[in-house]
Design an enzyme around this catalytic site. Structure first.
Site, PDB file in Angstrom:
ATOM      1  N   ASP A 176       0.850  -1.178   0.000  1.00 22.98           N
ATOM      2  CA  ASP A 176       0.000   0.000   0.000  1.00 22.98           C
ATOM      3  C   ASP A 176       0.901   1.248   0.000  1.00 22.98           C
ATOM      4  O   ASP A 176       1.801   1.340  -0.837  1.00 22.98           O
ATOM      5  CB  ASP A 176      -0.974  -0.063   1.190  1.00 22.98           C
ATOM      6  CG  ASP A 176      -2.000   1.039   1.208  1.00 22.98           C
ATOM      7  OD1 ASP A 176      -2.997   0.943   0.474  1.00 22.98           O
ATOM      8  OD2 ASP A 176      -1.807   2.008   1.973  1.00 22.98           O
ATOM      9  N   HIS A 223      -7.002  -6.604  -1.208  1.00 25.23           N
ATOM     10  CA  HIS A 223      -5.965  -5.584  -1.028  1.00 25.23           C
ATOM     11  C   HIS A 223      -4.954  -5.923   0.062  1.00 25.23           C
ATOM     12  O   HIS A 223      -3.784  -5.584  -0.054  1.00 25.23           O
ATOM     13  CB  HIS A 223      -6.633  -4.246  -0.687  1.00 25.23           C
ATOM     14  CG  HIS A 223      -5.660  -3.123  -0.475  1.00 25.23           C
ATOM     15  ND1 HIS A 223      -4.936  -2.573  -1.499  1.00 25.23           N
ATOM     16  CD2 HIS A 223      -5.285  -2.457   0.656  1.00 25.23           C
ATOM     17  CE1 HIS A 223      -4.163  -1.611  -1.028  1.00 25.23           C
ATOM     18  NE2 HIS A 223      -4.359  -1.524   0.277  1.00 25.23           N
TER      19      HIS A 223
END
Length: 318
Positions: free
Chosen positions: A101, A295
């Site tokens: 991320d 994610h």
């Protein structure tokens, strides 16, 4: 199995809390938003058991690390300086840097700006896209127009903090375990209007996904009760500053060996294309898309991520 230990080191004028395990070549693990070093709990021991010194800091603004107040304290230049200074504090000349991320963006920039210190790089979920043709918030306004977009919502200090900190366990339960507000393809997000929040229209998941336990959520909530969300949100508020301060990224190539890992169902894939990365990272060994994963890749699918990491590390020159 190796033990995970904790300590605090001083770097770039601040204190960073570290979780670490093992001895050997240094592997630096950088987390994203809204997480902490805890997000690497499955990788620390696996890397240590394979003969590496795995170190996961709480990035500034998170967990037990320092939380400077000014927005500009969270620029990419400052963050990269934290990690270069961390290598110095650990007595290491080089490291392999791994990020997820926002940690992925930090890892790519560490490699691009300090190739003498970071000998290889692994990005997860966020590909390396170099420097945008205009300041990022201008680009987002051009792309999204009047549509709600989470990065633009995060720009005004205090607004997102108030929303996300009102009930931190609920915020994390939705964001990590359900539909996150950055999922631009989710109907609840697509239907938003200006003035809506990051959590507007999103439901609390029941049950949690198998990879996320109640104990995990409690641990992360406790850390965010301590740190708050401001430091992490300030990272988003520096994107235009980064664009101005790092013009060299317009032409920089990452020449080190590299690996990219993402989930097939990662919402970021809708607005972060992979193809531009291939020209910017000429020694990119593989783009691994893990079927069915979302994610939070290193937490969702630790076995596959660890296997890919270790294979990549073993391929590097000694």
């Amino acid at each position: 199995m190796a033990d995970i230990t904790h300590r605090t080191v001083r770097t770039n004028g601040i204190h960073l809390h570290l979780a670490e395990a093992g001895q050997g070549p240094l592997v630096l693990l950088l987390h994203g938003w809204p997480e902490s070093a805890y997000s690497w709990r499955h990788q620390l021991r696996a890397l240590a058991d394979a003969g590496y010194h795995a170190v996961a800091p709480d990035v500034r603004g998170y967990g037990q690390s320092d939380r400077p107040e000014p927005i500009e304290a969270y620029s990419m230049k400052q963050l990269v300086a934290d990690f270069v200074g961390l290598l110095d504090a650990l007595g290491e000349k080089t490291a392999v840097v791994v990020g997820h991320d926002w940690g992925s963006a930090m890892a790519w920039n560490c490699a691009a700006l300090h190739p003498d210190r970071f000998r290889a790089v692994v990005g997860m979920s966020v590909p390396h896209l170099g420097r945008t043709p205009m300041p990022p918030t201008q680009l987002f306004r051009r792309v999204f127009g009047d549509k709600w977009f989470y990065i633009l919502y995060f720009q005004e200090p205090g607004i997102a903090e108030a929303e996300l900190e009102a009930d931190i366990p609920r915020t994390l339960r939705i964001t990590l375990g359900g539909t996150p507000g950055f999922d631009t393809q989710a109907e609840a997000v697509k239907s938003r209007r200006q003035g809506d929040g990051f959590l507007t229209g999103l439901q609390v998941p029941d049950p949690l996904p198998a990879w996320l336990t109640e104990a995990d959520l409690a641990h992360l909530a406790k850390e965010l009760e301590h740190s708050g969300f401001r430091g992490g949100l300030n990272r988003y508020r520096n994107m235009d500053r980064d664009w101005a301060e790092l013009p060299e990224l317009a032409t920089a190539l990452i020449q080190q060996p590299a690996l990219f890992i993402t989930g097939e169902k990662d919402p970021g894939r809708a607005f972060a294309p992979l193809d531009p990365m291939k020209a910017l990272v000429p020694r990119l060994q593989d783009v691994l898309v893990i079927p069915g994963a979302g994610h939070w890749i290193q937490q969702e699918r630790p076995a596959e991520v660890n296997a890919a990491l270790l294979a990549f590390l073993k391929s590097l020159p000694a």
